[in-house]
Scaffold this motif. Structure first.
Motif, mmCIF file in Angstrom:
data_model
loop_
_atom_site.group_PDB
_atom_site.id
_atom_site.type_symbol
_atom_site.label_atom_id
_atom_site.label_comp_id
_atom_site.label_asym_id
_atom_site.label_seq_id
_atom_site.Cartn_x
_atom_site.Cartn_y
_atom_site.Cartn_z
ATOM 1 N N THR A 81 3.190 -3.033 8.207
ATOM 2 C CA THR A 81 4.370 -3.435 7.294
ATOM 3 C C THR A 81 4.079 -3.497 5.678
ATOM 4 O OG1 THR A 81 3.862 -5.761 7.425
ATOM 5 C CG2 THR A 81 5.139 -4.862 9.313
ATOM 6 N N LYS A 82 2.911 -3.267 5.529
ATOM 7 C CA LYS A 82 2.461 -3.266 3.892
ATOM 8 C C LYS A 82 2.566 -1.906 3.488
ATOM 9 C CE LYS A 82 -0.445 -7.507 3.707
ATOM 10 N NZ LYS A 82 -1.699 -8.002 3.087
ATOM 11 N N VAL A 83 2.663 -0.937 4.376
ATOM 12 C CA VAL A 83 2.437 0.605 4.118
ATOM 13 C C VAL A 83 3.771 1.177 3.682
ATOM 14 C CG1 VAL A 83 1.320 2.683 4.661
ATOM 15 C CG2 VAL A 83 0.339 0.462 5.355
ATOM 16 N N LYS A 84 3.957 1.680 2.563
ATOM 17 C CA LYS A 84 5.202 2.319 2.367
ATOM 18 C C LYS A 84 4.978 3.879 1.635
ATOM 19 C CE LYS A 84 6.919 -1.863 0.361
ATOM 20 N NZ LYS A 84 8.291 -2.065 0.817
ATOM 21 N N LEU A 85 5.696 4.728 2.100
ATOM 22 C CA LEU A 85 5.790 6.083 1.495
ATOM 23 C C LEU A 85 6.086 5.887 -0.006
ATOM 24 C CD1 LEU A 85 7.017 9.133 3.910
ATOM 25 C CD2 LEU A 85 4.914 8.814 2.596
ATOM 26 N N PHE A 86 5.358 6.428 -0.856
ATOM 27 C CA PHE A 86 5.639 6.194 -2.424
ATOM 28 C C PHE A 86 6.928 6.595 -2.494
ATOM 29 C CE2 PHE A 86 4.635 8.025 -6.674
ATOM 30 C CZ PHE A 86 4.513 6.914 -7.412
ATOM 31 N N LEU A 87 7.384 8.030 -2.442
ATOM 32 C CA LEU A 87 8.402 8.587 -2.886
ATOM 33 C C LEU A 87 9.709 8.095 -2.333
ATOM 34 C CD1 LEU A 87 7.571 12.395 -3.497
ATOM 35 C CD2 LEU A 87 8.054 10.436 -5.059
ATOM 36 N N ASN A 88 9.646 7.249 -1.180
ATOM 37 C CA ASN A 88 10.689 6.546 -1.015
ATOM 38 C C ASN A 88 11.408 5.528 -1.783
ATOM 39 O OD1 ASN A 88 11.087 7.919 1.653
ATOM 40 N ND2 ASN A 88 10.210 6.556 2.705
ATOM 41 N N GLU A 89 10.343 5.135 -2.718
ATOM 42 C CA GLU A 89 10.966 4.130 -3.953
ATOM 43 C C GLU A 89 11.734 4.836 -4.692
ATOM 44 O OE1 GLU A 89 10.492 1.006 -3.663
ATOM 45 O OE2 GLU A 89 8.604 0.514 -2.792
ATOM 46 N N LEU A 90 11.436 6.082 -4.809
ATOM 47 C CA LEU A 90 12.389 7.099 -5.779
ATOM 48 C C LEU A 90 13.741 7.326 -5.247
ATOM 49 C CD1 LEU A 90 12.624 8.675 -8.468
ATOM 50 C CD2 LEU A 90 11.786 10.391 -7.226
ATOM 51 N N GLU A 91 13.636 7.819 -3.866
ATOM 52 C CA GLU A 91 14.852 8.123 -3.035
ATOM 53 C C GLU A 91 14.767 7.743 -1.726
ATOM 54 O OE1 GLU A 91 16.111 12.250 -3.490
ATOM 55 O OE2 GLU A 91 17.482 11.734 -1.696
ATOM 56 N N GLU A 92 15.221 6.469 -1.571
ATOM 57 C CA GLU A 92 15.110 5.691 -0.088
ATOM 58 C C GLU A 92 15.470 6.672 0.916
ATOM 59 O OE1 GLU A 92 17.399 1.988 -0.201
ATOM 60 O OE2 GLU A 92 17.115 1.793 2.191
ATOM 61 N N GLY A 93 14.497 6.675 1.962
ATOM 62 C CA GLY A 93 14.571 7.479 2.987
ATOM 63 C C GLY A 93 14.226 8.978 3.001
ATOM 64 N N SER A 94 13.907 9.388 1.841
ATOM 65 C CA SER A 94 13.803 10.742 1.557
ATOM 66 C C SER A 94 12.154 11.244 2.562
ATOM 67 C CB SER A 94 13.357 10.964 0.286
ATOM 68 O OG SER A 94 12.122 10.664 -0.005
ATOM 69 N N ILE A 124 0.881 -1.241 0.004
ATOM 70 C CA ILE A 124 0.115 -0.052 0.049
ATOM 71 C C ILE A 124 0.923 1.361 -0.024
ATOM 72 C CG2 ILE A 124 -1.683 1.362 1.406
ATOM 73 C CD1 ILE A 124 -2.505 -1.577 2.565
ATOM 74 N N TYR A 125 0.809 2.068 -1.101
ATOM 75 C CA TYR A 125 1.608 3.117 -1.236
ATOM 76 C C TYR A 125 0.905 4.350 -0.570
ATOM 77 C CZ TYR A 125 5.371 0.797 -3.733
ATOM 78 O OH TYR A 125 6.323 -0.160 -4.083
ATOM 79 N N ALA A 126 1.288 5.263 0.150
ATOM 80 C CA ALA A 126 0.842 6.444 0.653
ATOM 81 C C ALA A 126 1.739 7.609 0.048
ATOM 82 C CB ALA A 126 1.027 6.478 2.410
ATOM 83 N N LEU A 127 0.784 8.299 -0.818
ATOM 84 C CA LEU A 127 1.479 9.413 -1.560
ATOM 85 C C LEU A 127 2.028 10.538 -0.994
ATOM 86 C CD1 LEU A 127 0.175 7.454 -3.690
ATOM 87 C CD2 LEU A 127 0.550 9.425 -5.464
ATOM 88 N N ALA A 128 1.611 10.782 0.383
ATOM 89 C CA ALA A 128 2.204 11.838 1.107
ATOM 90 C C ALA A 128 2.152 11.268 2.775
ATOM 91 C CB ALA A 128 1.344 13.020 0.829
ATOM 92 N N SER A 129 3.010 11.929 3.485
ATOM 93 C CA SER A 129 3.296 11.818 4.678
ATOM 94 C C SER A 129 1.754 11.844 5.516
ATOM 95 C CB SER A 129 4.175 12.518 5.453
ATOM 96 O OG SER A 129 4.061 13.749 5.112
ATOM 97 N N ASP A 130 0.917 13.053 5.212
ATOM 98 C CA ASP A 130 -0.222 12.901 6.050
ATOM 99 C C ASP A 130 -1.090 11.848 5.673
ATOM 100 O OD1 ASP A 130 -0.544 13.837 3.407
ATOM 101 O OD2 ASP A 130 -2.046 15.605 3.978
ATOM 102 N N VAL A 131 -1.042 11.323 4.404
ATOM 103 C CA VAL A 131 -1.924 10.128 3.971
ATOM 104 C C VAL A 131 -1.499 8.826 4.959
ATOM 105 C CG1 VAL A 131 -2.594 8.456 2.160
ATOM 106 C CG2 VAL A 131 -2.442 11.095 1.962
ATOM 107 N N TYR A 132 -0.119 8.920 4.747
ATOM 108 C CA TYR A 132 0.670 7.609 5.694
ATOM 109 C C TYR A 132 -0.053 7.660 7.207
ATOM 110 C CZ TYR A 132 4.094 4.670 7.688
ATOM 111 O OH TYR A 132 4.641 3.624 8.345
#
Ligand code: 4NP
Length: 148
Positions: free
Chosen positions: A100-113, A78-86
């Motif tokens: 554990t299924k939830v990731k911040l979408f832009l961390n796929e572009l730049e890990e840890g951003s 499950i990709y959250a497109l923004a931190s408020d959505v997370y």
């Protein structure tokens, strides 16, 4: 793909990832939803539809849905497109296993951003191209990661 309203950002992400996954021969079930439920049943914003159409992707048949607890069962990622959505998703989750299924979408572009896709809802039509390009770049990385 989850954003707030499911009419601007996540419909683009759904459409782009579906196309790239299809082109890469991936049989993924891809969907999108929003956490605020304010636009349930609506088609994507006309500027989201337009920017996708300009890039050969038709998202006009999508209908906004609200993210629900059942989505934790149905999807592996499950990709959250923004931190408020997370944070909204974390408030809906019942346990750590679901998160554990939830990731911040832009961390796929730049890990840890821990960056968020800007919300074009609050600006003019010119905001949609940079958002589209950011989403496309990130979706390309997601597909490349699973290419093996
Ligand atoms: P989205 O943009 O989360 O990218 O779909 C928004 C659309 C509508 C609202 C907020 C964000 N709203 O509050 O109505």
């Amino acid at each position: 793909m989850v954003c707030l309203g499911n009419i601007c950002r996540s419909p683009i992400a759904e459409g782009v990832l579906r196309k790239l996954a299809h082109d890469a021969g991936k049989d993924w079930q891809i969907d999108s939803a929003g956490t605020n439920g304010l636009h349930v049943g609506e088609a994507p914003h006309r500027s989201s539809q337009k920017i996708c159409k300009q890039h050969g992707i038709d998202i006009c048949k999508q209908k906004a849905k609200r993210f629900t607890i059942k989505d934790f069962e149905q999807y592996d990622i499950i990709y959250a497109l923004a931190s408020d959505v997370y944070e909204d998703i974390a408030a809906i989750a019942k346990n750590d296993a679901q998160m554990t299924k939830v990731k911040l979408f832009l961390n796929e572009l730049e890990e840890g951003s821990n960056a968020s896709v800007p919300d074009p809802w609050y600006g003019g039509e010119e905001g949609y191209l940079p958002v589209y390009l950011l989403i496309e770049q990130t979706c390309k990385k997601i597909v490349a990661k699973h290419r093996a």
